[in-house]
Design a protein around this motif. Structure first.
Motif, PDB file in Angstrom:
ATOM      1  N   TYR A   1       0.814  -1.210   0.000  1.00 52.59           N
ATOM      2  CA  TYR A   1       0.000   0.000   0.000  1.00 52.59           C
ATOM      3  C   TYR A   1       0.856   1.273   0.000  1.00 52.59           C
ATOM      4  N   THR A   2       2.126   1.126  -0.389  1.00 53.86           N
ATOM      5  CA  THR A   2       3.059   2.260  -0.336  1.00 53.86           C
ATOM      6  C   THR A   2       2.507   3.516  -0.988  1.00 53.86           C
ATOM      7  N   ARG A   3       1.957   3.371  -2.198  1.00 55.54           N
ATOM      8  CA  ARG A   3       1.555   4.557  -2.936  1.00 55.54           C
ATOM      9  C   ARG A   3       0.365   5.253  -2.297  1.00 55.54           C
ATOM     10  N   ILE A   4      -0.664   4.521  -1.946  1.00 47.67           N
ATOM     11  CA  ILE A   4      -1.861   5.171  -1.418  1.00 47.67           C
ATOM     12  C   ILE A   4      -1.617   5.766  -0.031  1.00 47.67           C
ATOM     13  N   ILE A   5      -0.819   5.076   0.794  1.00 51.70           N
ATOM     14  CA  ILE A   5      -0.543   5.644   2.113  1.00 51.70           C
ATOM     15  C   ILE A   5       0.352   6.878   1.993  1.00 51.70           C
ATOM     16  N   SER A   6       1.208   6.890   0.972  1.00 52.20           N
ATOM     17  CA  SER A   6       2.014   8.084   0.721  1.00 52.20           C
ATOM     18  C   SER A   6       1.143   9.241   0.252  1.00 52.20           C
ATOM     19  N   ASP A   7       0.131   8.930  -0.570  1.00 50.19           N
ATOM     20  CA  ASP A   7      -0.813   9.969  -1.004  1.00 50.19           C
ATOM     21  C   ASP A   7      -1.458  10.639   0.205  1.00 50.19           C
ATOM     22  N   LEU A   8      -1.944   9.810   1.128  1.00 52.83           N
ATOM     23  CA  LEU A   8      -2.683  10.321   2.276  1.00 52.83           C
ATOM     24  C   LEU A   8      -1.781  11.060   3.261  1.00 52.83           C
ATOM     25  N   SER A   9      -0.609  10.509   3.523  1.00 51.91           N
ATOM     26  CA  SER A   9       0.236  11.047   4.587  1.00 51.91           C
ATOM     27  C   SER A   9       1.277  12.036   4.104  1.00 51.91           C
ATOM     28  N   SER A  10       1.941  11.714   3.004  1.00 50.43           N
ATOM     29  CA  SER A  10       3.085  12.502   2.566  1.00 50.43           C
ATOM     30  C   SER A  10       2.712  13.556   1.533  1.00 50.43           C
ATOM     31  N   CYS A  11       1.892  13.176   0.545  1.00 50.74           N
ATOM     32  CA  CYS A  11       1.432  14.137  -0.467  1.00 50.74           C
ATOM     33  C   CYS A  11       0.250  14.958   0.044  1.00 50.74           C
ATOM     34  N   GLY A  12      -0.492  14.394   0.975  1.00 50.08           N
ATOM     35  CA  GLY A  12      -1.702  15.027   1.490  1.00 50.08           C
ATOM     36  C   GLY A  12      -1.542  16.473   1.922  1.00 50.08           C
TER      37      GLY A  12
END
Length: 279
Positions: A161-172
């Motif tokens: 789930y690296t990409r989606i969790i990065s979307d939510l936490s890091s890119c968010g």
């Protein structure tokens, strides 16, 4: 314990500064290096005690934990430079999502973790997403998370789930900042409210909303319902957003995943090409 940082760009410097400001690390425990040496030297001037290394191999040899904070296509070069000096009891931490744990385990003899930080860590808040390789034991995980706890909430997650969790936490934070910026621009253009005043109000709103969604016991859905009185102004505006933004977030996720897949393929090809050249 010494902690090394290969790369002192945006995220590398954020991590170093957060660790020092939170007292998780003293400057004297940090060894840092950058392709452009002056960037690491500037950080050392700001935080006296940081040691600026002459090479990536020097960082790796002298550190218990090594954070690799470089761009995906630079990883293979870094790994080639440090693999010969690393031992089985050291920990390498990648902060780059397209570089998979299996890539690093195949090329390094040490323990491997992947951590996705966030710009929110600069304010000692937000999450750090933690993924662990097969060589990381419980004590190793606790050591790394004890460090990360000083600047964030460490959250063990699955690498799939690296990409989606990065979307939510890091890119968010960038996505949210874009929304807030556009809201402010419209407020100023439509009403003439001073931009500084609108920015302050919106920023304080974000802080308060974050607290409601964390310690306040609200979910996004329950918070919407609490604010939006039936037949009221907020409800009318939410209906507009629902109508106009329908499908936008699906497209956002599609876009970030497409770019991730593209980067992942480039990294894998880079590793394969350089391995072929060595043979």
């Amino acid at each position: 314990m010494n902690v090394g940082f290969i790369g002192t760009g945006s995220m590398g410097s954020i991590l170093i500064e957060a660790f020092i400001r939170s007292n998780a690390l003293h400057a004297e425990q940090i060894i840092a290096g950058n392709r452009t040496r002056s960037k690491a030297e500037k950080l050392a001037e700001q935080y006296p005690g940081i040691r600026v290394a002459d090479s990536n191999a020097e960082i790796a040899a002298d550190s218990t934990i090594v954070f690799i904070c470089v761009k995906p296509m630079e990883y293979k070069k870094v790994i080639d430079e440090i693999s010969g000096v690393m031992s089985a009891d050291q920990i390498v931490v990648s902060i780059t999502s397209p570089v998979l744990i299996k890539h690093l385990e195949e090329m390094l003899p040490c323990k491997i973790a992947k951590v996705i930080p966030s710009i929110t860590n600069y304010e000692l808040s937000g999450a750090t997403l933690c993924m662990y390789g097969n060589r990381m034991g419980q004590e190793d995980r606790e050591l790394l998370e004890s460090l990360l706890k000083q600047i964030s909430t460490p959250m063990p997650v699955s690498e799939q789930y690296t990409r989606i969790i990065s979307d939510l936490s890091s890119c968010g934070p960038a996505f949210l900042a874009f929304f807030i910026r556009k809201f402010i621009e419209a407020a100023v253009a439509k009403t003439g409210i001073p931009e500084a005043e609108a920015t302050l109000l919106a920023s304080q709103m974000v802080v308060g909303t974050g607290k409601l969604l964390t310690s306040g016991g609200f979910t996004p859905e329950t918070l919407e319902r609490r604010v939006a009185v039936p037949g009221g102004i907020t409800e009318a505006a939410l209906k507009l957003l629902e109508r106009e933004l329908c499908g936008v977030f699906d497209q956002l996720v599609d876009t970030t995943h497409e770019k991730y897949d593209e980067d992942l393929l480039k990294v894998e090809m880079n590793f394969l090409e350089q391995q072929a050249d060595q043979h």
